[in-house]
Design a protein around this motif. Sequence first.
Motif, PDB file in Angstrom:
ATOM      1  N   HIS A  31       0.864  -1.185   0.000  1.00  0.00           N
ATOM      2  CA  HIS A  31       0.000   0.000   0.000  1.00  0.00           C
ATOM      3  C   HIS A  31       0.898   1.232   0.000  1.00  0.00           C
ATOM      4  O   HIS A  31       1.671   1.447   0.932  1.00  0.00           O
ATOM      5  CB  HIS A  31      -0.930   0.023   1.217  1.00  0.00           C
ATOM      6  CG  HIS A  31      -1.763   1.257   1.265  1.00  0.00           C
ATOM      7  ND1 HIS A  31      -2.797   1.484   0.373  1.00  0.00           N
ATOM      8  CD2 HIS A  31      -1.704   2.346   2.063  1.00  0.00           C
ATOM      9  CE1 HIS A  31      -3.333   2.663   0.641  1.00  0.00           C
ATOM     10  NE2 HIS A  31      -2.688   3.202   1.659  1.00  0.00           N
ATOM     11  N   GLY A  35      -0.789   3.370  -5.162  1.00  0.00           N
ATOM     12  CA  GLY A  35      -1.813   2.342  -5.252  1.00  0.00           C
ATOM     13  C   GLY A  35      -1.581   1.207  -4.271  1.00  0.00           C
ATOM     14  O   GLY A  35      -0.664   1.237  -3.457  1.00  0.00           O
ATOM     15  N   SER A  36      -2.428   0.201  -4.386  1.00  0.00           N
ATOM     16  CA  SER A  36      -2.406  -0.937  -3.467  1.00  0.00           C
ATOM     17  C   SER A  36      -2.498  -2.241  -4.254  1.00  0.00           C
ATOM     18  O   SER A  36      -2.999  -2.275  -5.380  1.00  0.00           O
ATOM     19  CB  SER A  36      -3.576  -0.839  -2.490  1.00  0.00           C
ATOM     20  OG  SER A  36      -3.554   0.391  -1.808  1.00  0.00           O
ATOM     21  N   PHE A  37      -2.055  -3.311  -3.591  1.00  0.00           N
ATOM     22  CA  PHE A  37      -1.926  -4.604  -4.248  1.00  0.00           C
ATOM     23  C   PHE A  37      -2.142  -5.696  -3.219  1.00  0.00           C
ATOM     24  O   PHE A  37      -1.660  -5.595  -2.096  1.00  0.00           O
ATOM     25  CB  PHE A  37      -0.499  -4.670  -4.808  1.00  0.00           C
ATOM     26  CG  PHE A  37      -0.069  -5.992  -5.342  1.00  0.00           C
ATOM     27  CD1 PHE A  37      -0.206  -6.293  -6.684  1.00  0.00           C
ATOM     28  CD2 PHE A  37       0.499  -6.941  -4.512  1.00  0.00           C
ATOM     29  CE1 PHE A  37       0.222  -7.507  -7.191  1.00  0.00           C
ATOM     30  CE2 PHE A  37       0.930  -8.162  -5.004  1.00  0.00           C
ATOM     31  CZ  PHE A  37       0.785  -8.446  -6.351  1.00  0.00           C
ATOM     32  N   TYR A 123      -4.144 -10.926  -9.439  1.00  0.00           N
ATOM     33  CA  TYR A 123      -4.053 -10.201  -8.174  1.00  0.00           C
ATOM     34  C   TYR A 123      -5.132  -9.129  -8.127  1.00  0.00           C
ATOM     35  O   TYR A 123      -5.817  -8.858  -9.109  1.00  0.00           O
ATOM     36  CB  TYR A 123      -2.661  -9.591  -7.964  1.00  0.00           C
ATOM     37  CG  TYR A 123      -2.266  -8.531  -8.954  1.00  0.00           C
ATOM     38  CD1 TYR A 123      -2.576  -7.186  -8.746  1.00  0.00           C
ATOM     39  CD2 TYR A 123      -1.569  -8.857 -10.113  1.00  0.00           C
ATOM     40  CE1 TYR A 123      -2.197  -6.203  -9.652  1.00  0.00           C
ATOM     41  CE2 TYR A 123      -1.186  -7.879 -11.020  1.00  0.00           C
ATOM     42  CZ  TYR A 123      -1.510  -6.562 -10.787  1.00  0.00           C
ATOM     43  OH  TYR A 123      -1.142  -5.600 -11.683  1.00  0.00           O
ATOM     44  N   SER A 124      -5.270  -8.532  -6.968  1.00  0.00           N
ATOM     45  CA  SER A 124      -6.211  -7.430  -6.755  1.00  0.00           C
ATOM     46  C   SER A 124      -5.401  -6.151  -6.683  1.00  0.00           C
ATOM     47  O   SER A 124      -4.411  -6.090  -5.952  1.00  0.00           O
ATOM     48  CB  SER A 124      -6.973  -7.631  -5.443  1.00  0.00           C
ATOM     49  OG  SER A 124      -7.684  -8.850  -5.471  1.00  0.00           O
ATOM     50  N   GLY A 125      -5.813  -5.151  -7.437  1.00  0.00           N
ATOM     51  CA  GLY A 125      -5.067  -3.900  -7.450  1.00  0.00           C
ATOM     52  C   GLY A 125      -5.986  -2.695  -7.417  1.00  0.00           C
ATOM     53  O   GLY A 125      -7.110  -2.740  -7.925  1.00  0.00           O
ATOM     54  N   TRP A 126      -5.501  -1.646  -6.786  1.00  0.00           N
ATOM     55  CA  TRP A 126      -6.234  -0.391  -6.678  1.00  0.00           C
ATOM     56  C   TRP A 126      -5.310   0.750  -7.057  1.00  0.00           C
ATOM     57  O   TRP A 126      -4.155   0.784  -6.634  1.00  0.00           O
ATOM     58  CB  TRP A 126      -6.727  -0.176  -5.242  1.00  0.00           C
ATOM     59  CG  TRP A 126      -7.746  -1.165  -4.797  1.00  0.00           C
ATOM     60  CD1 TRP A 126      -9.108  -1.023  -4.841  1.00  0.00           C
ATOM     61  CD2 TRP A 126      -7.508  -2.445  -4.211  1.00  0.00           C
ATOM     62  NE1 TRP A 126      -9.722  -2.143  -4.332  1.00  0.00           N
ATOM     63  CE2 TRP A 126      -8.756  -3.038  -3.940  1.00  0.00           C
ATOM     64  CE3 TRP A 126      -6.357  -3.178  -3.909  1.00  0.00           C
ATOM     65  CZ2 TRP A 126      -8.900  -4.291  -3.369  1.00  0.00           C
ATOM     66  CZ3 TRP A 126      -6.493  -4.438  -3.341  1.00  0.00           C
ATOM     67  CH2 TRP A 126      -7.757  -4.974  -3.073  1.00  0.00           C
ATOM     68  N   SER A 127      -5.797   1.689  -7.823  1.00  0.00           N
ATOM     69  CA  SER A 127      -4.998   2.857  -8.186  1.00  0.00           C
ATOM     70  C   SER A 127      -4.957   3.834  -7.014  1.00  0.00           C
ATOM     71  O   SER A 127      -5.653   3.647  -6.004  1.00  0.00           O
ATOM     72  CB  SER A 127      -5.581   3.530  -9.430  1.00  0.00           C
ATOM     73  OG  SER A 127      -6.908   3.953  -9.180  1.00  0.00           O
TER      74      SER A 127
END
Length: 183
Positions: A31, A35-37, A123-127
């Motif tokens: 994080h 972004g986050s992963f 995977y899960s990712g967020w900008s």
Amino acid sequence: METLAPGILLIADPFLKDPNFARTVVLLCEHQDEGSFGFVVNRQFDQRLDELIPAVVTPNIPVYFGGPVQMDTIHFIHQVPELIEGGFEVFPGIFWGGDFATVVELLNRGELDLAKIKFFIGYSGWSSGQLEGELTEKSWILSRINPPLLFSGDEQEIWKQSLQNMGNNFAMMANFPIDPSLN
């Protein structure tokens, strides 16, 4: 209250409608402002590792749906840094990644405890700012990690047990119906 950081669990709100994340638990591995992963830890994929990676000769090793991003990639978390070099410690004793060639060798020789490693496709990712926005919308509940539960083979119970481990205020959420309008 927990804050976003590597090693935190994101527990999906019982009424989260996104089919990629409904009733899931995501291990946040990274994080940053950019972004986050992380990885969904409780949704098994329909293929096994030996079906996805021909070099793996050990059959029936489960693979989990890590998230909807880059579904052509394999990732892993583990608890054996003494065997697998190059991993990033996301929580004391829990590592993300490392030397995949070594993992394949250890698996093929039967020298890797399968209760200490978990594989993911995608995977899960967020900008930047996206995950914070989802927290504001109450899509996720933050929790401390529970290593035995994280590596549990009973993926159906991980979401419920994660909520129950947070105490009475959250335990009742574990029994909420998926669609309350059907009651």
